[in-house]
Design an enzyme around this catalytic site. Structure first.
Site, short mmCIF file in Angstrom:
data_model
loop_
_atom_site.label_atom_id
_atom_site.label_comp_id
_atom_site.label_asym_id
_atom_site.label_seq_id
_atom_site.Cartn_x
_atom_site.Cartn_y
_atom_site.Cartn_z
N LYS A 94 -8.93 -2.64 -9.35
CA LYS A 94 -8.10 -1.45 -9.57
C LYS A 94 -8.49 -0.76 -10.88
CE LYS A 94 -4.37 -3.42 -6.85
NZ LYS A 94 -3.21 -4.33 -6.84
N GLN A 134 1.26 -6.78 -11.21
CA GLN A 134 0.63 -7.49 -10.09
C GLN A 134 1.51 -8.66 -9.64
OE1 GLN A 134 -2.38 -6.55 -8.58
NE2 GLN A 134 -1.91 -8.14 -7.07
N ASP A 193 3.13 1.98 -7.51
CA ASP A 193 2.92 0.95 -6.50
C ASP A 193 4.00 1.03 -5.40
OD1 ASP A 193 1.08 -0.97 -5.87
OD2 ASP A 193 2.13 -2.62 -6.88
#
Ligand code: NDP
Length: 297
Positions: free
Chosen positions: A54, A98, A121
């Site tokens: 990413k 994450q 996200d």
């Protein structure tokens, strides 16, 4: 006849060049450089790999990316303090924590601590609620949003189509169904969602004009489960043993590609399908967040 191959890799490359142009224009137009912060707690190798990919993608597109890696014994209070700092930081427009987090940290609490306007996200309950009610400004989860983008850009707009989604997880199936029924571009489909309690799965998948598979079971969807001419998007991503290959393993999706490509009208491969679109969507939503921040200054 062999299916049209919907290459996520090619579509992602096309989007990257558009995004780079937007990123380059942002400092002049809005006085901002888009900033994405990724937060990783612990040593999980898969998480390190995803976060690395990413950040690399963000860097390539002119985004200021800040990777924060914390030890596995980081306390919940420390992590919440870090998130609060990123919420207040005007250089950061997108925050990604994450998952999974270590067991001693309440994941839900950490996600809820992220400012929804920086939740690129799409997992904050406010983002989830706005998606479910098709209201307000929000970022959807990246994988399902990438699937919609892939369908539209490959000429298979779901509007007016019968779409079957296999899988009801919070990261793929459920938000994808919400996106597909929105009264918005990329939506307006008629949607059926299948899961492990669905009797005669094949009968339902065969009814689909567009079939999106997120089961998490290697090569489970076979040709007899697909309507001839249907569009099939394979979200699945697996590494399975293959003693016959040089490496001893191979990568595959939830769809038996070689068989289904002879029946489907169009099919996305795995790898090279939804994966590259997921990362792109994260970058795209970070740029959008920076544009929104620039407009509101
Ligand atoms: P989950 O395991 O969370 O969900 C799987 C879903 O499939 C569940 O809803 C489950 O039903 C359903 N299911 C399982 N077995 C069957 C069956 N025999 N018949 C019908 N339904 C079934 O998976 P995810 O949604 O997280 O991921 C799905 C796949 O997508 C995985 O391969 C994952 O690696 C991949 N993935 C890829 C991404 C990418 O960027 N390329 C991103 C995210 C995921 P139930 O709810 O009843 O248990």
């Amino acid at each position: 006849m062999s299916a049209q191959i919907i290459s996520g890799r090619d579509i992602a490359a096309e989007i990257r060049s558009e995004l780079t142009a937007r990123t380059v224009a942002l400092p002049d137009e809005h006085g901002v450089v888009p900033g994405l912060a990724t937060v990783l707690v612990g040593d999980d190798p898969a998480s390190h790999m995803y976060v690395g990919m990413k950040n690399k993608a963000a860097g390539k597109m002119g985004i200021h990316s800040r990777q924060i890696t914390l030890p596995a014994d980081t306390s919940e209070a420390e992590l919440l303090g870090l998130v609060a700092g990123l919420n207040a930081d005007p250089q950061i427009h997108g925050i990604l924590v994450q998952l999974p987090l270590p067991d001693h940290i309440d994941e839900g609490g950490v996600i809820e601590a992220i400012d929804p306007s920086k939740d690129v996200d799409g997992f904050h309950p406010i983002s989830v609620g706005r998606l479910a009610t098709d209201s307000g400004v929000f970022f959807p989860p990246c994988t399902p949003a990438g699937v919609i983008e892939m369908l539209v850009r490959s000429g298979h707009d779901p509007a007016g189509k019968l779409v079957v989604v296999v899988g009801r997880s919070n990261i793929v199936g459920r938000p994808l169904a919400s996106l597909l029924i929105r009264k918005a571009p990329g939506g307006n489909a008629t949607v059926t969602v299948c899961h492990s309690w669905t009797p005669d799965l094949g009968a339902v998948t065969r009814s689909a004009e567009i079939l999106v598979v997120a089961i998490g079971r290697p090569e489970m969807i076979t040709a007899d489960m697909v309507q001839p001419g249907a569009v099939v998007i394979d979200v699945g991503s697996h590494r399975i043993d293959d003693p016959g290959s040089e490496k001893g393993y191979r990568l595959c999706g939830d769809v038996l590609f070689d068989e289904v490509k002879e029946v489907a009208g169009a099919l996305s491969p795995s790898p090279g399908g939804v994966g590259p679109m997921t990362i792109n969507t994260l970058i795209m939503q970070s740029v959008e967040s920076a544009e929104q921040a620039g407009r509101s200054d």
